[in-house]
Design an enzyme around this catalytic site. Structure first.
Site, PDB file in Angstrom:
ATOM      1  N   HIS A 113       0.829  -1.216   0.000  1.00 18.80           N
ATOM      2  CA  HIS A 113       0.000   0.000   0.000  1.00 18.80           C
ATOM      3  C   HIS A 113       0.863   1.266   0.000  1.00 18.80           C
ATOM      4  O   HIS A 113       0.517   2.270   0.624  1.00 18.80           O
ATOM      5  CB  HIS A 113      -0.944   0.036   1.202  1.00 18.80           C
ATOM      6  CG  HIS A 113      -1.961  -1.052   1.216  1.00 18.80           C
ATOM      7  ND1 HIS A 113      -3.206  -0.938   0.665  1.00 18.80           N
ATOM      8  CD2 HIS A 113      -1.904  -2.323   1.709  1.00 18.80           C
ATOM      9  CE1 HIS A 113      -3.887  -2.060   0.834  1.00 18.80           C
ATOM     10  NE2 HIS A 113      -3.111  -2.925   1.461  1.00 18.80           N
TER      11      HIS A 113
ATOM     12  N   ASN B 258     -10.250  -2.730   2.597  1.00 24.19           N
ATOM     13  CA  ASN B 258      -9.970  -2.722   1.162  1.00 24.19           C
ATOM     14  C   ASN B 258     -11.259  -2.464   0.392  1.00 24.19           C
ATOM     15  O   ASN B 258     -12.348  -2.481   0.981  1.00 24.19           O
ATOM     16  CB  ASN B 258      -9.393  -4.070   0.716  1.00 24.19           C
ATOM     17  CG  ASN B 258      -7.914  -4.211   1.049  1.00 24.19           C
ATOM     18  OD1 ASN B 258      -7.209  -3.228   1.255  1.00 24.19           O
ATOM     19  ND2 ASN B 258      -7.440  -5.442   1.104  1.00 24.19           N
TER      20      ASN B 258
HETATM   21 FE1  HDD Z   1      -2.489  -4.692   5.617  1.00 21.45          FE
HETATM   22  C1  HDD Z   1      -0.983  -1.684   5.243  1.00 21.45           C
HETATM   23  C2  HDD Z   1      -5.426  -3.376   4.394  1.00 21.45           C
HETATM   24  C3  HDD Z   1      -3.914  -7.813   5.686  1.00 21.45           C
HETATM   25  C4  HDD Z   1       0.244  -5.880   7.168  1.00 21.45           C
HETATM   26  N1  HDD Z   1      -3.090  -2.887   4.937  1.00 21.45           N
HETATM   27  C5  HDD Z   1      -2.316  -1.772   4.864  1.00 21.45           C
HETATM   28  C6  HDD Z   1      -3.086  -0.691   4.331  1.00 21.45           C
HETATM   29  C7  HDD Z   1      -4.331  -1.175   4.083  1.00 21.45           C
HETATM   30  C8  HDD Z   1      -4.331  -2.548   4.479  1.00 21.45           C
HETATM   31  C9  HDD Z   1      -5.504  -0.410   3.515  1.00 21.45           C
HETATM   32  C10 HDD Z   1      -2.571   0.713   4.079  1.00 21.45           C
HETATM   33  C11 HDD Z   1      -2.913   1.639   5.210  1.00 21.45           C
HETATM   34  C12 HDD Z   1      -2.455   3.037   4.865  1.00 21.45           C
HETATM   35  O1  HDD Z   1      -3.112   3.657   4.012  1.00 21.45           O
HETATM   36  O2  HDD Z   1      -1.475   3.470   5.438  1.00 21.45           O
HETATM   37  N2  HDD Z   1      -4.274  -5.460   5.063  1.00 21.45           N
HETATM   38  C13 HDD Z   1      -5.378  -4.740   4.679  1.00 21.45           C
HETATM   39  C14 HDD Z   1      -6.511  -5.602   4.624  1.00 21.45           C
HETATM   40  C15 HDD Z   1      -6.085  -6.856   4.972  1.00 21.45           C
HETATM   41  C16 HDD Z   1      -4.681  -6.754   5.272  1.00 21.45           C
HETATM   42  C17 HDD Z   1      -7.909  -5.167   4.258  1.00 21.45           C
HETATM   43  C18 HDD Z   1      -6.874  -8.129   5.091  1.00 21.45           C
HETATM   44  C19 HDD Z   1      -8.104  -8.173   5.431  1.00 21.45           C
HETATM   45  N3  HDD Z   1      -1.926  -6.517   6.268  1.00 21.45           N
HETATM   46  C20 HDD Z   1      -2.667  -7.664   6.236  1.00 21.45           C
HETATM   47  C21 HDD Z   1      -1.947  -8.722   6.905  1.00 21.45           C
HETATM   48  C22 HDD Z   1      -0.763  -8.182   7.353  1.00 21.45           C
HETATM   49  C23 HDD Z   1      -0.774  -6.794   6.934  1.00 21.45           C
HETATM   50  C24 HDD Z   1      -2.444 -10.146   7.095  1.00 21.45           C
HETATM   51  C25 HDD Z   1       0.362  -8.804   8.121  1.00 21.45           C
HETATM   52  C26 HDD Z   1       0.254  -9.823   8.906  1.00 21.45           C
HETATM   53  N4  HDD Z   1      -0.669  -3.937   6.058  1.00 21.45           N
HETATM   54  C27 HDD Z   1       0.284  -4.603   6.745  1.00 21.45           C
HETATM   55  C28 HDD Z   1       1.491  -3.742   7.072  1.00 21.45           C
HETATM   56  C29 HDD Z   1       1.091  -2.390   6.433  1.00 21.45           C
HETATM   57  C30 HDD Z   1      -0.276  -2.673   5.846  1.00 21.45           C
HETATM   58  C31 HDD Z   1       2.789  -4.333   6.672  1.00 21.45           C
HETATM   59  C32 HDD Z   1       2.077  -1.763   5.460  1.00 21.45           C
HETATM   60  C33 HDD Z   1       2.146  -0.310   5.820  1.00 21.45           C
HETATM   61  C34 HDD Z   1       1.411  -0.193   7.047  1.00 21.45           C
HETATM   62  O3  HDD Z   1       0.918  -1.413   7.415  1.00 21.45           O
HETATM   63  O4  HDD Z   1       1.250   0.820   7.684  1.00 21.45           O
HETATM   64  O5  HDD Z   1       1.650  -3.655   8.438  1.00 21.45           O
END
Ligand code: HDD
Length: 695
Positions: free
Chosen positions: A82, A155
């Protein structure tokens, strides 16, 4: 002799602006003095300190060193997923109280404006990638409630690829550019992604959604958002009700067609960001209804799938959506980095009255986000950044760390204490109480419930719920994606899954890929159910019949009929369409009444992919000249193949013929304003078989 412009360079030291006087803007403004980070006023911001003209630059130049050092450190790690996002400020107003279900004030106190910050993103591409690849869109909302921040990090698709967070790093590694060659950027169409997917049947439902037009949104303003997991609402008696959150766009849902999305990448990398920015700047504030699906444990038991499995939806047809409020985005951030880049979302941020479930994907997420922010934002005090800080009083005994900006007073930084009357204390009455869930019995292990084993039934339900146009788009998307996969056995493996989802789909894709004979269908772990269709999962039939939020271009040239343009423009604007004037030259068009019509874009730089419908008012001479122009031909041809309404004057007919346009129900005379306006509210799907062959 003075230079013709107001700004002229001088080469003699302190002042680089002058042309026989300051430019007017300079003279009227009240600029604060430029200083270093230490507050020292800078006298010369143009020239380094040197020991002589043509001499060496001196290390003593603290102003130069500070300026360059800061610049060298300007970038922070981009989000691991993202990374590319656009965001806006706004507010949420609750209209229907859930007071029987939760104590959270944000969901019980109606009529109050809760500040929000919403960030929309693509998943796979880097921060500098394009806006319109085929990709899931993030839909993250931070609500600054009076009981602390609530982050709904969702999402634009209501399910996810995997059931357990353990698999997330593998998923992301497979999806993002391949590590040896560093391509493709921002696209799932490559071997590693489909290799993993083909070995992971739990992703089949999500595959249906991402191969649908959902991943090609026309605008961030026209996307749905989903919290995906089941969360809990907890009321004053400690009773829990399951809840799924949905955002519904006021402008209705709409997507582009694939060829259009590809051309938008070339036309405007920032298409979605610009669209959101321009709408907000124009006062056309995007809005979404917040809706909930509420259900009890008993109801959950009657569902033919496990709602704690994030690869499943609860069809609206089974549990209806209840609209409880609206979010409006009405302010673009002042600074992209300080706000859009530094905002830190975390699904674990919930106020009292909202709680989690044992969805294993959600449980893993509760860990990951805080962890990633510590790296990305450089330490444990990122919550003090203005965009992340709660807008309610907050106090604790956390101290020190990198970039501490608070100045806590007193001796006490612990609890309990007896030394300081104003030190913060835990508060039983209003504090966060975890739902007292009975622990399930069983044996510890790396386990997955049997109820998570059905990977195909909802994938089939989704495919069979789509109308025939959407099914063709989905099958064609699969053919496109898998045609980019070099490894034959991966293509075969995917077709064997598709044959289980729907035999006809599998055959269509196999034919599109030239696979014959068909592979054996995959072997599901349990029988695939024929669930009732869910029309709510479709897009095309649910597109809103409106010009609001849509953009119509009028092509004009010198000599064009002023009256016809004014009439059309007025009619479009009366229905709240955004009107863009396109002309062969950016200076505009001198119309037949002598007036100069200013252009928003020049023809070669404003492809019709950027507009929802197009119209042309030209003279015969201009049309004849444009017949020789490839950009002009492409302008009409693309509008036609992207199934858009086209209105043209008599003179333009020759140009349209040259562009290969055959007249159909979506091509109008410029004089038939009403019909064109109706046409501009929709797409002409019936035209599609005549302009492209779909799988
Ligand atoms: Fe995630 C970012 C949505 C599963 C780990 N995620 C991130 C963002 C969105 C989502 C919208 C961007 C937020 C922003 O605008 O800063 N992610 C989802 C959705 C998931 C999902 C809807 C499943 C239902 N994500 C998911 C899992 C993991 C992560 C299973 C790890 C175990 N997601 C992350 C992260 C991020 C992230 C690595 C990357 C940047 C951040 O968090 O701030 O922690």
């Amino acid at each position: 002799m003075p230079m013709p412009h107001a700004i002229r360079e001088t080469f003699d030291g302190n002042d680089n602006i002058g042309a026989g006087g300051e430019p007017q803007q300079q003279a009227q403004a009240n600029h604060p003095p430029l200083t270093t980070q230490q507050g020292i006023v800078v006298a010369d911001n143009q020239n380094s300190l040197a020991d002589a003209k043509h001499g060496a630059t001196l290390l003593e130049d603290f102003i130069l060193r500070e300026k360059i050092t800061h610049f060298d450190h300007e970038r922070i790690p981009e989000r691991v997923v993202h990374a590319r996002g656009s965001a806006a400020h706004g507010y949420f107003v609750l209209t229907d109280s859930l007071s029987g279900f939760t104590t959270a004030k944000v969901l019980t106190e109606t009529g109050r404006r809760i500040p929000v910050f919403a960030r929309f993103s693509t998943v796979a591409g880097g921060a500098g990638s394009v806006d319109t690849p085929r990709d899931v869109r993030g839909f993250a909302v931070k609500l600054y409630t009076e009981e602390g921040n609530w982050d709904l990090v969702g999402n634009n698709i209501p399910v996810f690829f995997i059931q357990d967070a353990m698999k997330f790093p593998d998923l992301v590694h497979a999806l993002k550019m391949e590590p040896d060659r560093a391509f493709p950027q921002a696209a799932p169409a490559h071997d590693t992604f489909w290799d993993l997917i083909s070995l992971m049947p739990e992703s089949m439902h999500m595959v249906m959604w991402i191969m649908s037009d959902r991943t090609l949104p026309r605008s961030l303003r026209m996307m749905e958002g989903f919290g995906i997991h089941s969360f809990r609402l907890v009321n004053a008696e400690g009773r829990s009700t399951y809840v799924k959150f949905h955002w519904r766009p006021a402008l209705g849902v709409q997507s582009t067609v694939w060829d259009e999305a590809l051309k938008l990448q070339a036309a405007d990398n920032d298409y979605h960001r610009r669209d959101l920015f321009e709408a907000i700047e124009a006062g056309a504030f995007p809005a979404w209804d917040l809706c909930v699906q509420l259900f009890t444990e008993e109801q959950a038991q009657t569902l033919p799938f496990d709602h704690l499995d994030p690869t499943k939806i609860i069809p609206e047809e089974l549990i209806a959506l209840r609209r409880i409020g609206q979010m409006v985005l009405d302010r673009w951030p002042d600074n992209f980095f300080a706000e859009t880049e530094q905002v830190a979302f975390c699904p674990a941020n919930v106020p009292p009255g909202i709680d989690f479930t044992n969805d294993p994907l959600l449980q893993g997420r509760l860990f990951s986000y805080l962890d990633t922010q510590l790296l990305r934002l450089g330490g444990p005090n990122f919550a003090q950044l203005p965009i992340n800080a709660p807008q309610c009083p907050f106090a604790n005994n956390q101290r020190d760390g990198h970039m501490q900006t608070q100045r806590p007073h007193g001796r006490v930084a612990y609890e309990p204490s007896s030394l300081q009357a104003d030190s913060p204390r835990a508060c039983r009455a209003t504090g966060f109480r975890h739902f007292a869930q009975a622990a399930p019995t069983g044996t510890k292990g790396r386990l997955r419930p049997e109820s998570f084993a059905d990977h195909y039934s909802q994938a089939r339900m989704f495919y069979r719920s789509q109308d025939t146009v959407e099914q063709s788009h989905l099958a064609s998307a699969l053919v496109f994606e898998l045609s980019k996969v070099e490894t034959a056995h991966v293509r075969m493996a995917m077709v064997s899954h598709l044959l289980v989802i729907d035999e006809d789909l599998g055959k269509r894709v196999a034919q599109g890929l030239g696979i014959s004979p068909l592979p054996r269908p995959a072997e599901p772990a349990m029988p695939v159910l024929n669930l009732d269709p869910s029309p709510a999962t479709t897009l095309i039939g649910r597109m809103k019949h409106t010009l609001e939020g849509r953009c119509v271009a009028i092509l004009a040239d010198d000599g064009s009929n002023a009256h016809a343009i004014a009439k059309l423009r007025g009619a479009l604007q009366a229905e709240k369409a955004m009107v863009r004037i396109v002309a062969p030259k950016i200076a505009g068009a001198r119309l037949d009444d002598g007036s100069l019509l200013a252009a928003h874009g020049h023809l070669a730089g404003s492809p019709s992919a950027q507009f929802d419908a197009v119209a042309a008012v030209l003279t015969p001479e201009s049309a004849e000249r444009l017949c020789m122009d490839a950009d002009a031909q492409a302008w009409f041809r693309d509008a036609f193949v992207h199934l858009k309404a086209i209105a043209a004057c008599e003179a333009t007919q020759a140009l349209m013929a040259k562009a290969g346009i055959t007249f159909d129900e979506g091509v109008f005379s410029i004089d038939d304003t009403d019909a064109f306006l109706e046409g501009a509210k929709t797409r002409f799907w019936s035209r599609e078989p005549s302009v492209r062959s779909l799988a």
